[in-house]
Design a protein around this motif. Structure first.
Motif, PDB file in Angstrom:
ATOM      1  N   ILE A  11       1.347  12.487  10.703  1.00 47.78           N
ATOM      2  CA  ILE A  11       1.473  11.656   9.521  1.00 47.78           C
ATOM      3  C   ILE A  11       0.219  10.672   9.351  1.00 47.78           C
ATOM      4  O   ILE A  11      -0.275  10.814   8.293  1.00 47.78           O
ATOM      5  CB  ILE A  11       2.721  10.754   9.805  1.00 47.78           C
ATOM      6  CG1 ILE A  11       4.066  11.639  10.173  1.00 47.78           C
ATOM      7  CG2 ILE A  11       2.715   9.475   8.693  1.00 47.78           C
ATOM      8  CD1 ILE A  11       5.243  10.831  10.344  1.00 47.78           C
ATOM      9  N   ILE A  12      -0.421  10.317  10.472  1.00 41.65           N
ATOM     10  CA  ILE A  12      -1.524   9.395  10.013  1.00 41.65           C
ATOM     11  C   ILE A  12      -2.795  10.196   9.237  1.00 41.65           C
ATOM     12  O   ILE A  12      -3.255   9.693   8.372  1.00 41.65           O
ATOM     13  CB  ILE A  12      -2.017   8.698  11.397  1.00 41.65           C
ATOM     14  CG1 ILE A  12      -0.937   7.943  12.010  1.00 41.65           C
ATOM     15  CG2 ILE A  12      -3.567   8.166  11.083  1.00 41.65           C
ATOM     16  CD1 ILE A  12      -1.485   7.413  13.311  1.00 41.65           C
ATOM     17  N   ASP A  14      -2.505  12.612   7.219  1.00 42.56           N
ATOM     18  CA  ASP A  14      -2.139  12.984   5.933  1.00 42.56           C
ATOM     19  C   ASP A  14      -2.197  11.624   5.198  1.00 42.56           C
ATOM     20  O   ASP A  14      -2.581  11.696   3.890  1.00 42.56           O
ATOM     21  CB  ASP A  14      -0.716  13.260   5.996  1.00 42.56           C
ATOM     22  CG  ASP A  14      -0.574  14.917   6.529  1.00 42.56           C
ATOM     23  OD1 ASP A  14      -1.698  15.307   6.552  1.00 42.56           O
ATOM     24  OD2 ASP A  14       0.668  15.444   6.674  1.00 42.56           O
ATOM     25  N   ASN A  15      -1.783  10.626   5.674  1.00 40.98           N
ATOM     26  CA  ASN A  15      -1.775   9.268   4.938  1.00 40.98           C
ATOM     27  C   ASN A  15      -3.384   8.849   4.673  1.00 40.98           C
ATOM     28  O   ASN A  15      -3.679   8.500   3.584  1.00 40.98           O
ATOM     29  CB  ASN A  15      -1.039   8.094   5.575  1.00 40.98           C
ATOM     30  CG  ASN A  15       0.292   8.281   5.649  1.00 40.98           C
ATOM     31  OD1 ASN A  15       1.012   9.049   4.633  1.00 40.98           O
ATOM     32  ND2 ASN A  15       1.060   7.690   6.581  1.00 40.98           N
ATOM     33  N   THR A  16      -4.173   8.900   5.699  1.00 46.27           N
ATOM     34  CA  THR A  16      -5.537   8.661   5.304  1.00 46.27           C
ATOM     35  C   THR A  16      -6.247   9.573   4.513  1.00 46.27           C
ATOM     36  O   THR A  16      -6.984   9.190   3.532  1.00 46.27           O
ATOM     37  CB  THR A  16      -6.551   8.856   6.781  1.00 46.27           C
ATOM     38  OG1 THR A  16      -5.470   8.163   7.686  1.00 46.27           O
ATOM     39  CG2 THR A  16      -7.833   8.494   6.655  1.00 46.27           C
ATOM     40  N   GLN A  18      -4.673  11.454   1.884  1.00 45.30           N
ATOM     41  CA  GLN A  18      -4.367  11.045   0.725  1.00 45.30           C
ATOM     42  C   GLN A  18      -4.883   9.680   0.166  1.00 45.30           C
ATOM     43  O   GLN A  18      -5.221   9.442  -1.111  1.00 45.30           O
ATOM     44  CB  GLN A  18      -2.751  10.703   0.754  1.00 45.30           C
ATOM     45  CG  GLN A  18      -1.921  10.513  -0.584  1.00 45.30           C
ATOM     46  CD  GLN A  18      -2.221  11.904  -1.479  1.00 45.30           C
ATOM     47  OE1 GLN A  18      -1.975  12.885  -0.931  1.00 45.30           O
ATOM     48  NE2 GLN A  18      -2.733  11.477  -2.691  1.00 45.30           N
ATOM     49  N   LYS A  19      -4.906   8.811   0.822  1.00 44.02           N
ATOM     50  CA  LYS A  19      -5.871   7.422   0.489  1.00 44.02           C
ATOM     51  C   LYS A  19      -7.208   7.513   0.129  1.00 44.02           C
ATOM     52  O   LYS A  19      -7.734   7.411  -0.942  1.00 44.02           O
ATOM     53  CB  LYS A  19      -5.898   6.677   1.806  1.00 44.02           C
ATOM     54  CG  LYS A  19      -4.542   5.742   1.897  1.00 44.02           C
ATOM     55  CD  LYS A  19      -4.478   4.740   2.892  1.00 44.02           C
ATOM     56  CE  LYS A  19      -3.137   4.242   3.212  1.00 44.02           C
ATOM     57  NZ  LYS A  19      -3.240   3.171   4.212  1.00 44.02           N
TER      58      LYS A  19
END
Length: 446
Positions: A11-12, A14-16, A18-19
């Motif tokens: 998850i981490i 992927d979020n990074t 995406q940002k």
């Protein structure tokens, strides 16, 4: 515990990522738009300002990656003229295989590649920062800034005497003023007038936006003042082609954008102004007077050695026309017109000097010599049909652009110089963006 750690490691990142992707798209999108605005602003100045901006803008557009996402792909009728131009550009490259001057053809074709890149811009569009009123306003603002710069240099040159010699090199090519000698000032008048006239054509669209955002009075005074300065600037260039185009653009704008009594009153005003300007030029502008005398002596053109005419273009055209029968269907190949014209001059015993020996000063003659009658018919078909493939207000702008460029190419090789090419392809990109916006097609990021 192991499952939780595994979940976190997925998850981490992927979020990074995406940002980071969102930040990248937002940043590159803004840079893309800012560079294009600077490119439009620079059109009224020498092409040396546009030279680094054009490839930078196209590079940023490709880096933004709109061409990756199929959602951004849109095919519309307005893309056909751009496609035809791309095919014609490819045909130029193919014709090098039989060209009599391959080296010159390759050098000239290197300047035509932006036309191919604009085709992809038309297919995939631009980000949400691109609004047609902003782009058209930028062209008008750039023209007004150039007028201010021109006025300052003229004041220094003629009034204060602080510029006893020609202004610095960055100001560009020669302008011929009324009753004055040539000075180095801004952009070459042949290309500068294209920007001024297109700014006039776009002023109607900008006015319609301004009257919504501001009051009609404020919008009328602002755009009216800008139009007046643009008209004065066209007159001061003393370009004969531009002065002939000025009433044509004015009448076209009036007929297409006004109805009822306004169309009648504005149309009559433009015609009266055109008569006064023409009479003034024929009486006081030595450049026009010399051309008038040349036209009165046009029967002398039948003599191949006639070089006493003040306007060399008349002799150049007559020489080229006498030899067009030798070009054939496919022409002499792209880039060969300079070499062929020198041959024609020698055959006819004409000596016009080095500058005129290497230019037909007519785009249609150049295409005819290099690409044959087929190439000439192709370029004429593109110019005539382009407005048909557009719609709404963009069709009116495209019609004005075809009128301005079509007539100007009678006296200049507009697409053989960097100044003409940057102006041409930037305006095409602007109009394609405007048509896409007018068609209300959705815009999205990849």
């Amino acid at each position: 515990m192991t499952g939780l750690l595994k979940q976190c490691t997925i998850i981490i990142p992927d979020n990074t990522m995406q940002k980071f992707l969102n930040y990248y798209l937002r940043t590159i999108g803004i840079l893309n738009f800012v560079v294009f605005m600077l490119l439009i602003l620079s059109l009224a100045f020498p092409w040396r300002f546009s030279q680094p901006l054009a490839p930078l803008w196209l590079g940023l557009w490709f880096l933004e990656g709109r061409w990756i996402d199929r959602k951004n792909f849109r095919w519309s009728r307005s893309i056909y003229p751009v496609l035809f131009l791309c095919l014609f550009t490819v045909w130029e490259l193919i014709s090098l295989s039989w060209s009599e001057d391959v080296a010159n053809g390759l050098k000239e074709w290197e300047c035509h590649w932006p036309i191919l890149a604009v085709f992809f811009v038309a297919l995939f569009g631009c980000n949400e920062h691109y609004k047609s009123y902003r782009l058209k306003s930028a062209l008008i603002v750039g023209s007004l800034l150039s007028i201010v710069s021109y006025s300052v240099v003229c004041y220094q040159h003629y009034c204060t005497g602080t510029l006893e010699t020609n202004p610095p090199y960055w100001y560009g090519s020669v302008w011929t003023l009324f009753g004055e000698g040539p000075i180095e000032i801004l952009k070459s008048r042949s290309y500068y007038c294209l920007v001024l006239l297109m700014s006039l054509a776009f002023s109607v669209d900008v006015y319609r936006h301004f009257r919504i955002v501001y009051s009609p009075l404020t919008a009328g005074l602002t755009i009216g003042t800008a139009d007046l300065l643009l008209v004065i600037a066209v007159l001061l260039t003393a370009s004969r082609t531009a002065l002939l185009l000025l009433p044509g653009v004015g009448i076209a704008m009036t007929m297409m954008n006004y109805r009822g009594k306004w169309r009648k009153h504005i149309g009559i005003g433009i015609l009266l102004l055109s008569v006064v300007v023409t009479a003034f030029n024929l009486r006081y502008n030595t450049h026009f007077a010399a051309t008038k005398n040349d036209l009165l002596q046009i029967t002398k053109i039948s003599e191949p050695t006639q070089t006493t005419l003040t306007e060399p273009r008349i002799t150049i055209y007559s020489c080229a026309l006498r030899h067009l029968k030798d070009t054939g269907l496919g022409g002499a190949g792209f880039g060969a017109s300079n070499k062929k014209m020198v041959e024609y001059y020698h055959e006819d015993g004409i000596e016009l000097g080095m500058y005129y020996q290497y230019s037909t000063h007519n785009r249609y003659l150049k295409v005819w010599i290099e690409m044959g009658i087929v190439g000439l018919m192709a370029i004429l078909l593109i110019l005539i049909s382009a407005p048909y493939f557009h719609s709404g207000q963009t069709r009116k702008n495209v019609l004005c652009m075809c009128l301005v460029f079509g007539v100007s190419m009678l006296t200049e090789n507009l697409l053989s110089t960097m100044g003409g090419l940057y102006t041409f392809f930037t305006l095409i990109a602007l109009l394609q963006i405007a048509q896409r916006e007018e068609d209300s097609l959705p815009l999205s990021h990849p």
